[in-house]
Enzyme design. Structure first.
Site, mmCIF file in Angstrom:
data_model
loop_
_atom_site.group_PDB
_atom_site.id
_atom_site.type_symbol
_atom_site.label_atom_id
_atom_site.label_comp_id
_atom_site.label_asym_id
_atom_site.label_seq_id
_atom_site.Cartn_x
_atom_site.Cartn_y
_atom_site.Cartn_z
ATOM 1 C CE LYS A 63 -4.298 0.408 2.073
ATOM 2 N NZ LYS A 63 -5.111 1.081 3.274
HETATM 3 O O1 G3P Z 1 -8.744 1.159 4.634
HETATM 4 C C1 G3P Z 1 -8.588 3.150 4.925
HETATM 5 C C2 G3P Z 1 -9.480 3.129 6.097
HETATM 6 O O2 G3P Z 1 -8.840 2.555 7.463
HETATM 7 C C3 G3P Z 1 -10.147 4.383 6.822
HETATM 8 O O3 G3P Z 1 -11.122 4.408 7.160
HETATM 9 O O4 G3P Z 1 -12.775 5.567 9.504
HETATM 10 O O5 G3P Z 1 -10.811 5.958 9.352
HETATM 11 O O6 G3P Z 1 -11.730 6.618 7.212
HETATM 12 P P1 G3P Z 1 -11.723 5.438 8.250
#
Ligand code: G3P
Length: 217
Positions: free
Chosen positions: A83
């Protein structure tokens, strides 16, 4: 549509994997920090647990070090996807690593132009963050729809890996649009089965079974 689990918590992955609901796993530095574990160790344990792609994110910001870190992550297991963030250095690392034959997931995508660049750099996956666009009062689903259109216009093979999924509505909307993958926290995936009318209907069936003494075995 493929379901990836967005976590580094082994037990949560195992529980959903046993239900056949895990086509892959995504992690990121924040999820690794939350796990409290060494990135190499926990990533290897995840790779041993699931057969699908496991995204492990680099920590560097310059292309040369991203490439070196990516090559170290790739030594963990055959199902690693490296990633990298959507920056010019990340795109350069993406091009080099995909030319090496590696899977690369380009993350922190917030615009159609960024997604276009990632596809041109040979990304295996593009990770547009729906929830974080919603957080600033934009509609994250519009981005998923836009990327789907652009990728289909030109036959790009990069898979749309919809991320920052916060609700069951995000999942259904991604399926309607045709995202290739959603990656969601275990709790969101588990909540997909829930509906109050299912609970109500089952309660009625169980009451009638008891009242009528219906037995199969
Ligand atoms: O894979 C990306 C994810 O973990 C981000 O999620 O909820 O932190 O925006 P969030």
């Amino acid at each position: 549509m493929k379901f990836f689990v967005d976590t580094a918590e082994i037990d949560a992955i195992a529980e959903l994997n046993d239900l056949g609901m895990v086509d892959g796993v995504t992690t990121n530095p924040s999820l690794i920090k939350k796990s409290g574990r060494d990135i190499i160790e926990v990533t290897k344990e995840i790779c041993d647990l699931v057969s699908g792609p496991v995204s492990a994110e680099v920590t560097a910001t310059d292309a040369a070090t991203m490439i070196a870190e990516g090559r170290k992550l790739l030594e963990i297991a055959d199902n690693i996807a490296v990633k990298v963030p959507l920056t010019w250095d990340g795109l350069k690392a993406c091009k080099t690593l995909t030319d090496d034959g590696a899977k690369v997931n380009v993350t922190l995508c917030f615009s159609t132009n960024q997604a276009l660049l990632a596809a041109k750099a040979g990304a295996t996956f593009i990770s547009p963050f729906i929830g974080r666009l919603d957080d600033i009062h934009l509609d994250g689903m519009d981005l998923i729809e836009d990327i789907r259109t652009v990728y289909d216009n030109y036959g790009f093979e990069t898979e749309i890996l919809a991320a920052s999924i916060r609700s069951v509505n995000h999942v259904a909307d991604c399926a309607r649009i045709g995202a290739d993958v959603i990656t969601a926290p275990p709790a969101v995936i588990k909540s997909l089965a829930g509906h109050p009318l299912t609970d109500k209907g089952l309660a009625t069936f169980l009451a009638d079974i008891a009242a009528a003494g219906i037995k199969i075995l």
